[in-house]
Write an enzyme that holds these catalytic residues in place. Structure first.
Site, PDB file in Angstrom:
ATOM      1  N   THR A 119       0.824  -1.208   0.000  1.00 33.27           N
ATOM      2  CA  THR A 119       0.000   0.000   0.000  1.00 33.27           C
ATOM      3  C   THR A 119       0.861   1.262   0.000  1.00 33.27           C
ATOM      4  O   THR A 119       1.921   1.313   0.632  1.00 33.27           O
ATOM      5  CB  THR A 119      -0.912  -0.018   1.240  1.00 33.27           C
ATOM      6  OG1 THR A 119      -1.670  -1.226   1.214  1.00 33.27           O
ATOM      7  CG2 THR A 119      -1.845   1.166   1.264  1.00 33.27           C
ATOM      8  N   GLU A 146      -3.920 -14.166  -0.386  1.00 36.06           N
ATOM      9  CA  GLU A 146      -4.326 -13.356   0.754  1.00 36.06           C
ATOM     10  C   GLU A 146      -5.845 -13.264   0.850  1.00 36.06           C
ATOM     11  O   GLU A 146      -6.412 -13.192   1.919  1.00 36.06           O
ATOM     12  CB  GLU A 146      -3.716 -11.954   0.612  1.00 36.06           C
ATOM     13  CG  GLU A 146      -3.825 -11.127   1.878  1.00 36.06           C
ATOM     14  CD  GLU A 146      -3.015  -9.848   1.789  1.00 36.06           C
ATOM     15  OE1 GLU A 146      -2.731  -9.407   0.658  1.00 36.06           O
ATOM     16  OE2 GLU A 146      -2.688  -9.299   2.840  1.00 36.06           O
TER      17      GLU A 146
END
Lengths: 398, 374
Positions: free
Chosen positions: A134, A248
């Site tokens: 991110t 994930e």
């Protein structure tokens, strides 16, 4: 149809071996300790346990043995994971999602030389790895990262900023996706790198989150990374990342039988019995919690079984993940309904107190990490083929 | 662990799904697969009416899972008519009766399709029935009172009635639909096929009577709870069809120049629907697989499935908007079913109360299901 996980005699024997070994080797300091808040010495005790597990191939039990993993099946991995669970520990017994997700990507995309060089330190517990995904300007739209890598012959030079990284007490290695191509060439302009965390130009700055959780901001300033740490090739980073993003989003074998809500339930039920509550509204709230955790558990068993069968999955990973996230969020409020303000502190020293407090943090954070609830919904919608006709030629948003 | 269906179960599902596609009315004419119809006779021939009857009683003595797989396939229609009442719940209730010749005859007739049974258990599992509906009473061997709504009573040859015998005791009696003193009338309600039954000094069929003292009442409740997962499976089948309809419609319906399924707000309804369906499906499969070995499983299944089925239909109506409200479109039978089934054999709140008792969560609760911890 049979929902019980059944073990062969051999596996039952294996469980005894694992249990005996753990009883002997789990350091007392890490039992009942919360990794989010513990000191360096306790973290180091976790890492030492990881190295010992790694030597036996039990740290990454399903990874190839020739690369330092255990070469074991999911059933054996489950035994190890369950036995660690008896001590309140996950597998690995320290935060290493960078190792779990990164190793999956390297196994799929790395050259033979890269696998031999990059994977054994992860599988043997010699290194803890953080993922750098991110950025301030790229969260759900991860493909829009603006950190860049400039090719300078035998090195790439990386510049940019990554947020919501890692945990307390640092890491030995990091991996990241950065831009190597033109900004407008979405999904074809990224690259996936493994970095040594000690490289000059890497600055780690703590980032404090709600509930006292610590993450980090990582600044990359002219970080020179050797070319052979590029995995999958220039401008193939999105494909490499897709491997671990799928992972994930609910495909992780260590998550399919996720125990978190089961563990929460067991302490909550104990608290309800100890407090001998008769209030019907409170009891109904607890019954709803039981029902919701049962649904999450059963969808986890379904996903586990699909994994064991090698069945193709479509939406199930994201669905299980989304429902676990929403149940976790819902549970935080339910506990306040059921137990009142006492659920906010451990002042009453009941065995359930710490779990109740942590649940308030998880209730906020769980919706966002590993892809927000909305991202899981987008993935489910895509797998169902919703609105397919109109979106067939549109750029993919994720 | 093996969550696959056996080949036989797959074949059963496929055959029943084919059957229900052929039988499902496409208009508002209401139940088709009733007694006397070719469809009902076919179901009897195929042995589908015998699945929940034990081998000792001449039935198939099938596993709960087999019965559930059949019910799920029939629910995809949903198959109109009295299947759940007559072939699933009634045999479980009749389990508490003495093994008399009259009982054997009635079950035999039910399995060959000549007798159709309704089940009048008020609107919940509260036993002895006290409750919220008017509950029939058994006084001096005669049945009095009213019960409504009753499903499938318009098809019935016999009514299986749970009555209040006073003093915490309950009775199970069987009365022929055409017996003196039995009056059935259609009642206007949410959906077709709802009846009110009145019993005025009705003499039950001799040999088809169980009088349960307060300490025996739990036996009847347990019998009903054993039938629950099969009822849930019927709802799961219905919810699956509703999902298929919603996905198809969201891709076909074009507004603002695009299929509405490309709008995230519409997608959210479909995803909620999918999540409800899968929650119901896996909690139901678990209850079917475990049976009474995991006492909480049936409570969880009904609590989840009733709520999910209701909301699945709500979500589908959001996706379809006006089109889904047209009774000729095909969504309405599922919506009617979701409402009828919501509280049938206990609404979600009832099952959560049962969970509280089973899990011994509250003060004074115990494992005994009749220990009133409310």
């Amino acid at each position: 149809m049979d929902f019980a996980v059944r073990y062969t005699e051999q596996q039952t024997g294996f469980r005894r071996v694992v249990r005996d070994w753990l009883t002997e080797n789990v350091p007392p300091a890490v039992v009942g300790s919360d990794e989010h808040f513990e000191d360096l010495a306790t973290y180091q005790a976790r890492r030492q346990l990881g190295r010992l597990l790694g030597r036996r191939g039990w740290l990454y039990p399903m990874s190839p043995a020739e690369l330092g993993g255990g070469g074991l099946g999911l059933d054996s991995a489950l035994v190890i994971s369950e036995e660690l669970g008896r001590f309140g520990l996950d597998l690995p017994p320290y935060y290493d999602s960078g190792g779990v997700l990164g190793s999956a990507a390297i196994l799929r995309w790395g050259s033979e030389a890269q696998k031999r060089r990059l994977l054994p330190p992860i599988f043997r517990g010699e290194q803890r790895t953080w993922q750098l995904l991110t950025e301030p300007g790229a969260g759900s739209d991860l493909a829009a990262v603006s950190t860049t890598a400039r090719n300078e012959g035998d090195h790439y030079v990386l510049n940019g900023q990554k947020v919501f990284v890692g945990s307390l007490h640092g890491a030995d290695a990091m991996w990241t996706i950065v831009r190597t191509g033109e900004p407008d060439d979405r999904h074809h302009n990224l690259a996936w790198f493994m970095l040594d965390a000690r490289l000059p130009g890497i600055t780690v700055q703590p980032q404090h989150l709600i509930g006292g959780i610590d993450k980090n901001t990582v600044f990359l300033d002219d970080v020179r990374v050797p070319t052979d740490n590029l995995v999958g090739g220039e401008n193939r980073g999105w494909e490499v990342a897709s491997t671990h993003l799928d992972h994930e989003h609910g495909l992780r074998s260590d998550r399919v039988l996720g125990r978190k809500l089961d563990e929460l339930w067991s302490v909550v039920a104990g608290r309800a019995r100890d407090h001998a509550t008769a209030d019907p509204v409170m009891l109904d709230t607890l019954a709803q919690l039981f029902v919701r955790k049962e649904v999450v558990r059963l969808l986890g068993i379904r996903n586990y079984w699909l994994t064991m069968e090698g069945s193709p999955r479509t939406y199930e990973g994201s669905q299980g993940y989304l429902m676990e996230k929403t149940a976790t969020q819902w549970a935080a409020r339910a506990l306040l309904d059921a137990f009142g303000p006492a659920a906010l502190t451990d002042a009453d020293q009941h065995p359930s107190s710490a779990a109740l407090v942590v649940q308030q943090t998880l209730g906020v954070l769980s919706m966002h990490g590993g892809g927000t609830g909305e991202i899981q919904r987008m993935l489910i919608a895509r797998h169902l083929g919703l609105g397919r006709k109109a979106t067939a030629h549109r750029p993919q948003a994720v | 662990m093996d969550l696959s269906l056996t080949d036989e179960q797959r074949e059963l599902y496929a055959a029943a799904a084919r059957f229900v596609r052929a039988e499902r009315p496409t208009d508002r004419s209401g139940p088709a697969a009733g007694p006397g119809s070719a469809a009902w006779a076919t179901m009897a021939e195929l042995g589908w009416l015998s699945l929940c009857v034990s081998e000792a009683d001449g039935g198939a003595g099938a596993s709960l899972m087999d019965a559930g797989i059949l019910a799920e396939a029939l629910g995809t229609g949903p198959l109109p008519g009295p299947f759940l009442e007559s072939a699933v719940v009634a045999p479980h209730v009749l389990d508490v009766l003495e093994r008399t010749p009259a009982r054997a005859d009635l079950l035999g007739d039910m399995m060959n399709g000549t007798a159709v049974l309704t089940v009048c258990v008020a609107d919940a599992l509260d036993l002895p029935p006290t409750a919220r509906g008017q509950v029939p009473v058994l006084v001096d061997g005669r049945l009095h009172g009213r019960v409504a709504p009753v499903t499938a009573a318009d098809h019935a040859s016999h009514h299986v009635v749970v009555a209040d015998s006073g003093g915490g005791a309950a009775s199970v009696v069987v009365v022929p639909a055409d017996a003196a003193g039995v009056r059935r009338r259609d009642v206007r309600g949410f959906g077709p096929g709802l009846s009110a039954l009145e019993f005025d000094d009705v003499r039950p069929v001799p040999g088809l009577l169980a009088e349960l003292g307060p300490d025996q009442v739990p036996v009847l409740r347990d019998a009903l709870i054993r039938a629950l997962p099969v009822v849930c499976a019927f709802q799961v089948g219905s919810a699956q069809t509703v999902l298929d309809m919603a996905v198809r419609y969201s891709n076909e319906r074009v507004q603002f120049g695009r299929p509405i399924g490309s709008f995230q707000r519409v997608q959210d309804h479909v995803i909620d629907l999918l999540n409800g369906l899968d929650s119901a499906r896996w909690s139901t499969y678990y209850a079917l697989a475990e049976g009474s070995a995991v006492p909480t499983a049936a409570y969880v299944a009904k609590a989840v499935t009733s709520e999910a089925h209701f909301r699945v239909c709500d979500s589908a109506h959001e996706v379809h908007a006006g089109a889904g409200c047209d009774v000729d479109y095909g969504l309405a039978p599922h919506t009617y079913l979701s409402r009828r089934a919501y509280g049938w054999l206990g609404e979600p709140g009832w099952h959560r109360r049962a969970l509280i008792r089973a899990l011994q969560l509250g003060k004074g609760t115990s494992l005994a299901p009749d220990d009133d911890g409310r």
